[in-house]
Design an enzyme around this catalytic site. Structure first.
Site, PDB file in Angstrom:
ATOM      1  N   ASP A 279      -2.278  -3.602  -3.790  1.00 21.56           N
ATOM      2  CA  ASP A 279      -3.280  -3.220  -2.940  1.00 21.56           C
ATOM      3  C   ASP A 279      -2.769  -2.399  -2.014  1.00 21.56           C
ATOM      4  O   ASP A 279      -1.952  -1.794  -1.936  1.00 21.56           O
ATOM      5  CB  ASP A 279      -4.091  -4.405  -2.880  1.00 21.56           C
ATOM      6  CG  ASP A 279      -5.449  -4.020  -2.194  1.00 21.56           C
ATOM      7  OD1 ASP A 279      -6.619  -3.681  -3.087  1.00 21.56           O
ATOM      8  OD2 ASP A 279      -5.769  -3.826  -1.033  1.00 21.56           O
ATOM      9  N   TYR A 429      -9.903   0.473   5.683  1.00 20.65           N
ATOM     10  CA  TYR A 429     -10.247   1.658   4.830  1.00 20.65           C
ATOM     11  C   TYR A 429     -10.588   2.977   5.609  1.00 20.65           C
ATOM     12  O   TYR A 429     -10.192   4.056   5.365  1.00 20.65           O
ATOM     13  CB  TYR A 429     -11.442   1.112   3.993  1.00 20.65           C
ATOM     14  CG  TYR A 429     -11.050   0.227   2.954  1.00 20.65           C
ATOM     15  CD1 TYR A 429     -10.874   0.701   1.750  1.00 20.65           C
ATOM     16  CD2 TYR A 429     -10.727  -1.075   3.010  1.00 20.65           C
ATOM     17  CE1 TYR A 429     -10.529  -0.055   0.758  1.00 20.65           C
ATOM     18  CE2 TYR A 429     -10.505  -2.116   2.224  1.00 20.65           C
ATOM     19  CZ  TYR A 429     -10.404  -1.655   0.885  1.00 20.65           C
ATOM     20  OH  TYR A 429      -9.676  -2.363   0.027  1.00 20.65           O
ATOM     21  N   HIS A 486      -5.753  -7.583 -10.846  1.00 19.24           N
ATOM     22  CA  HIS A 486      -5.283  -6.936  -9.325  1.00 19.24           C
ATOM     23  C   HIS A 486      -4.699  -7.863  -8.498  1.00 19.24           C
ATOM     24  O   HIS A 486      -3.595  -7.506  -7.836  1.00 19.24           O
ATOM     25  CB  HIS A 486      -6.692  -6.355  -8.772  1.00 19.24           C
ATOM     26  CG  HIS A 486      -6.398  -5.414  -7.669  1.00 19.24           C
ATOM     27  ND1 HIS A 486      -6.027  -4.338  -7.540  1.00 19.24           N
ATOM     28  CD2 HIS A 486      -6.691  -6.141  -6.239  1.00 19.24           C
ATOM     29  CE1 HIS A 486      -5.948  -4.018  -6.213  1.00 19.24           C
ATOM     30  NE2 HIS A 486      -6.358  -4.998  -5.307  1.00 19.24           N
TER      31      HIS A 486
END
Length: 512
Positions: A279, A429, A486
């Site tokens: 990630d 983000y 993930h």
């Protein structure tokens, strides 16, 4: 006496007017060359003709072609030497107010703590939750199903023991140190070195919506090894996540996190080390390898998205499904990649709504989840459902307890809740996506340290080995993992640990 033809006289008198040098004499005749003839004509027009009187046209054309070849090779070598192999570390200050003239570089022990007041406030907010009835047969297709959410919350309220989980968190030594104005949190786990065993430094970096706690199951597999190698592991919290202080200024991205973590490793006395991440962690440790490749013995990732391949990517996609061997793909690559638009475009559209919100207005959405513990749990745990296996959307309970325990899942949620760090984690983000990531210097710079990749089958995006080589110039290991998604370290700790160790062995054996 040899009599020259009119054509031969024209050649000697006006060489630049002759296209291709087609004389009638055998000594001057030349086969047509549509590529080099124009270049040849220009060349002989500009050079001192008398100095080349001893060469016939074939020799002159060979000279031109050789000169062009040498010139192109020289240009290539000069360009190759100029290709950047590192990115600048830069500098930053993310604390409150103006940058201090000096910074405390000491490392302080830290313990996770809680209180009755904290737990009572949590319970009060849980008791006041308003639920929305789900649509019939919607399962997890609309997000976290509120029928199952009530079961999770009931366990949280009545059975989950936060005080016990705090002791679990404190199982490993925690520390904090001030870097660029921020209190950076990390755990440091040192092995009990056995006779004949080498201890190798390693940093593990998490992503969103995870935390350092994701690595608790893999830590003993790395630090308590019985063979010839064990790892001293550093697990930091990204600034803005968990127990690391959040940046107070705009702009903190993966390159800034990389610089902070490099400074952390230097402060701890490590000059060479391995890196592993998924990630956001995969981007951070990649940036660390770009900034200080001499310090990074090896880079191991379990997430890799290739978004820039140019014509090579287009050709690879067009041919890969039908003639995979021509573009370096395997049958397993084909199975994971195709149908391409369904798995890589439409699927990502279904799963990336959160990304668009957090990359644009994180503070707005963050207000709700920072104020409601149940809202926070639904927001975070839905990712642990779908990102573990997209088929979990078809299940009433989202398949959460197939791979994880509620204690582990809620412990991760509590790290966000008790630190109030969900908004600052969402801002990461915004900071990384406020401009085109492909225009950043790290996207334009290759990675030259030894690299290993563990390709888990349920990862959001699949990256074939051939694509990984475009950016990672020293790919030592590429593994198709048998299961997992993930959150690899959290879900499949043994698979990830085994793959990492075999990668390290490959790197170390080549050095001998």
């Amino acid at each position: 006496m040899q009599v020259k033809t009119q054509a031969e006289e024209e050649i000697m008198e006006t060489p630049s007017k002759n296209k291709g040098f087609r004389g009638t004499s055998s000594s001057w005749q030349l086969l047509p060359c549509p590529i080099f003839s124009p270049l040849f004509d220009d060349y002989i027009h500009c050079v001192p003709w008398k100095g080349l009187n001893g060469l016939n046209p074939q020799q002159l054309q060979l000279l031109v072609v050789s000169s062009v070849g040498v010139g192109l090779l020289t240009c290539y070598m000069l360009f190759k030497k100029r290709v950047a192999k590192t990115i600048p570390m830069g500098e930053g200050w993310w604390g409150r107010g103006e940058k201090q003239l000096s910074e405390d570089t000491k490392i302080y022990p830290f313990r996770v703590e809680t209180s009755e007041a904290e737990i009572q406030d949590l319970n009060r907010r849980i008791d006041q939750t308003r639920y929305t009835e789900p649509l019939e047969d919607s399962r997890f297709h609309y997000g976290f199903n509120s029928v199952y959410l009530k079961k999770v919350v009931s366990y949280w309220r009545n059975q989950f023991d936060w005080k016990k989980q705090v002791e679990v968190l404190n199982k490993y030594p925690h520390f904090k140190t001030k870097i660029e104005g921020l209190d950076v949190h990390f755990i440091r786990v040192s092995p009990e070195q056995r006779e004949g065993q080498r201890v190798v430094p390693l940093m593990l970096v998490h992503g969103w919506p995870g935390s350092f706690f994701e690595f608790y199951k893999i830590l003993p597999l790395l630090t308590e090894r019985q063979d010839d190698v064990a790892f001293e592991v550093i697990c930091p919290s990204i600034p803005g996540y968990g127990y690391s202080e959040a940046p107070h200024k705009m702009g903190f991205n993966t390159m800034d996190a990389a610089r902070v973590f490099l400074k952390l490793m230097e402060r701890l006395g490590f000059t060479e080390f391995y890196l592993q991440g998924g990630d956001w962690g995969s981007l951070i440790v990649t940036n660390m390898a770009q900034m200080k490749p001499d310090c990074v013995k090896g880079l191991h990732l379990n997430m890799l998205a290739v978004t820039k391949g140019g014509a090579g990517l287009v050709i690879s996609l067009l041919l890969g499904r039908y003639l995979p061997f021509l573009v370096g793909m395997t049958r397993e690559d084909v199975r994971r990649l195709y149908p391409y638009f369904e798995k890589n475009v439409y699927e990502m559209l279904r799963e990336s709504g959160y990304l668009h919100i957090q990359a644009t207005k994180p503070d707005t959405a963050g207000c709700g989840v920072n104020d409601s513990p149940v809202g926070l749990a639904a927001y975070i745990l839905e990712k642990f459902s779908t990102w573990t296996d997209k088929q979990n959307r078809d299940l009433e309970d989202g398949g959460l307890e197939r791979k994880y325990s509620l204690d582990d899942l809620l412990t991760n949620v509590m790290i966000y809740w008790t630190t109030g760090s969900i908004v600052s984690s969402m801002r990461f983000y915004k900071e990384n996506l406020k401009s085109d990531p492909q225009n950043r210097i790290d996207s334009k710079t290759g990675i030259y340290v030894p690299m290993g990749f563990a390709a888990f089958p349920q990862e959001l995006l699949h990256c074939p080995k051939a694509w990984a080589r475009w950016r990672f110039k020293d790919l030592r290991s590429y593994s198709y993992m048998s299961s997992g998604g993930h959150f690899a370290a959290f879900e499949e700790p043994k698979l990830l640990a085994d793959d990492f160790v075999q990668f390290v062995r490959k790197v170390e054996s080549k050095k001998k």
